[in-house]
Design a protein around this motif. Structure first.
Motif, PDB file in Angstrom:
ATOM      1  N   GLY A   1      35.437  71.583 -26.021  1.00  0.00           N
ATOM      2  CA  GLY A   1      36.534  72.326 -25.428  1.00  0.00           C
ATOM      3  C   GLY A   1      36.602  73.764 -25.898  1.00  0.00           C
ATOM      4  N   LEU A   2      35.930  74.091 -26.976  1.00  0.00           N
ATOM      5  CA  LEU A   2      35.924  75.481 -27.429  1.00  0.00           C
ATOM      6  C   LEU A   2      34.952  76.303 -26.589  1.00  0.00           C
ATOM      7  CD1 LEU A   2      35.872  75.106 -31.317  1.00  0.00           C
ATOM      8  CD2 LEU A   2      37.776  75.787 -29.880  1.00  0.00           C
ATOM      9  N   PRO A   3      35.223  77.569 -26.411  1.00  0.00           N
ATOM     10  CA  PRO A   3      34.281  78.418 -25.690  1.00  0.00           C
ATOM     11  C   PRO A   3      32.937  78.452 -26.433  1.00  0.00           C
ATOM     12  CG  PRO A   3      36.362  79.560 -26.032  1.00  0.00           C
ATOM     13  CD  PRO A   3      36.415  78.294 -26.805  1.00  0.00           C
ATOM     14  N   ASN A   4      31.873  78.480 -25.684  1.00  0.00           N
ATOM     15  CA  ASN A   4      30.506  78.522 -26.214  1.00  0.00           C
ATOM     16  C   ASN A   4      30.102  77.237 -26.938  1.00  0.00           C
ATOM     17  OD1 ASN A   4      30.277  81.165 -25.278  1.00  0.00           O
ATOM     18  ND2 ASN A   4      31.036  82.000 -27.205  1.00  0.00           N
ATOM     19  N   TYR A   5      30.850  76.146 -26.780  1.00  0.00           N
ATOM     20  CA  TYR A   5      30.489  74.889 -27.430  1.00  0.00           C
ATOM     21  C   TYR A   5      29.142  74.373 -26.920  1.00  0.00           C
ATOM     22  CZ  TYR A   5      30.359  69.905 -28.434  1.00  0.00           C
ATOM     23  OH  TYR A   5      29.958  68.673 -28.840  1.00  0.00           O
ATOM     24  N   GLU A   6      28.967  74.377 -25.594  1.00  0.00           N
ATOM     25  CA  GLU A   6      27.730  73.850 -25.014  1.00  0.00           C
ATOM     26  C   GLU A   6      26.524  74.675 -25.427  1.00  0.00           C
ATOM     27  OE1 GLU A   6      26.676  71.182 -23.196  1.00  0.00           O
ATOM     28  OE2 GLU A   6      28.602  70.353 -23.738  1.00  0.00           O
ATOM     29  N   THR A   7      26.644  75.986 -25.427  1.00  0.00           N
ATOM     30  CA  THR A   7      25.504  76.823 -25.825  1.00  0.00           C
ATOM     31  C   THR A   7      25.169  76.615 -27.300  1.00  0.00           C
ATOM     32  OG1 THR A   7      26.984  78.691 -26.200  1.00  0.00           O
ATOM     33  CG2 THR A   7      25.900  78.577 -24.066  1.00  0.00           C
ATOM     34  N   HIS A   8      26.174  76.480 -28.117  1.00  0.00           N
ATOM     35  CA  HIS A   8      25.953  76.230 -29.543  1.00  0.00           C
ATOM     36  C   HIS A   8      25.289  74.870 -29.751  1.00  0.00           C
ATOM     37  CE1 HIS A   8      27.138  75.160 -33.701  1.00  0.00           C
ATOM     38  NE2 HIS A   8      26.863  76.431 -33.909  1.00  0.00           N
ATOM     39  N   ARG A   9      25.747  73.844 -29.014  1.00  0.00           N
ATOM     40  CA  ARG A   9      25.186  72.505 -29.136  1.00  0.00           C
ATOM     41  C   ARG A   9      23.727  72.481 -28.682  1.00  0.00           C
ATOM     42  NH1 ARG A   9      24.052  68.168 -26.167  1.00  0.00           N
ATOM     43  NH2 ARG A   9      24.673  69.177 -24.257  1.00  0.00           N
ATOM     44  N   ARG A  10      23.442  73.122 -27.550  1.00  0.00           N
ATOM     45  CA  ARG A  10      22.072  73.152 -27.037  1.00  0.00           C
ATOM     46  C   ARG A  10      21.142  73.899 -27.987  1.00  0.00           C
ATOM     47  NH1 ARG A  10      24.006  74.517 -21.008  1.00  0.00           N
ATOM     48  NH2 ARG A  10      24.645  72.425 -20.427  1.00  0.00           N
ATOM     49  N   LYS A  11      21.638  74.972 -28.566  1.00  0.00           N
ATOM     50  CA  LYS A  11      20.838  75.746 -29.510  1.00  0.00           C
ATOM     51  C   LYS A  11      20.495  74.900 -30.741  1.00  0.00           C
ATOM     52  CE  LYS A  11      21.039  80.007 -32.195  1.00  0.00           C
ATOM     53  NZ  LYS A  11      21.871  81.135 -32.591  1.00  0.00           N
ATOM     54  N   ASN A  12      21.474  74.173 -31.265  1.00  0.00           N
ATOM     55  CA  ASN A  12      21.228  73.309 -32.425  1.00  0.00           C
ATOM     56  C   ASN A  12      20.260  72.183 -32.088  1.00  0.00           C
ATOM     57  OD1 ASN A  12      22.734  74.727 -34.215  1.00  0.00           O
ATOM     58  ND2 ASN A  12      24.528  73.404 -34.098  1.00  0.00           N
ATOM     59  N   ARG A  13      20.414  71.566 -30.921  1.00  0.00           N
ATOM     60  CA  ARG A  13      19.521  70.482 -30.533  1.00  0.00           C
ATOM     61  C   ARG A  13      18.096  70.989 -30.335  1.00  0.00           C
ATOM     62  NH1 ARG A  13      21.366  65.499 -29.090  1.00  0.00           N
ATOM     63  NH2 ARG A  13      19.545  65.240 -27.765  1.00  0.00           N
ATOM     64  N   LYS A  14      17.975  72.205 -29.804  1.00  0.00           N
ATOM     65  CA  LYS A  14      16.663  72.798 -29.597  1.00  0.00           C
ATOM     66  C   LYS A  14      15.978  73.051 -30.940  1.00  0.00           C
ATOM     67  CE  LYS A  14      14.450  76.541 -27.043  1.00  0.00           C
ATOM     68  NZ  LYS A  14      14.683  77.738 -26.247  1.00  0.00           N
ATOM     69  N   GLU A  15      16.727  73.506 -31.931  1.00  0.00           N
ATOM     70  CA  GLU A  15      16.180  73.747 -33.265  1.00  0.00           C
ATOM     71  C   GLU A  15      15.772  72.439 -33.939  1.00  0.00           C
ATOM     72  OE1 GLU A  15      19.169  75.914 -35.360  1.00  0.00           O
ATOM     73  OE2 GLU A  15      18.846  77.747 -34.207  1.00  0.00           O
TER      74      GLU A  15
END
Length: 62
Positions: A45-59
């Motif tokens: 629900g926080l802004p940029n949550y999905e981008t942050h999650r995808r970035k972490n999963r990619k790493e």
């Protein structure tokens, strides 16, 4: 039993050692206080949550 004025009872801890009684004492007043845990980090629900999650999963996958 005479107090030695060691200051342990005034320290504000839940449990302390009393040299006058030669025993550990549980402070009942502090024992029942509730400390709230603060949440930190990313939540849905926080802004940029999905981008942050995808970035972490990619790493992690690399």
């Amino acid at each position: 039993m005479e107090c030695f004025d060691c200051g342990n009872c005034k320290s504000g801890n839940i449990a302390y050692f009393c040299p006058a009684k030669n025993d550990f004492i549980m402070n009942e007043e502090i024992k029942n206080t509730v400390i709230e845990k603060t949440r930190s980090g990313w939540k849905k629900g926080l802004p940029n949550y999905e981008t942050h999650r995808r970035k972490n999963r990619k790493e992690i996958e690399v």
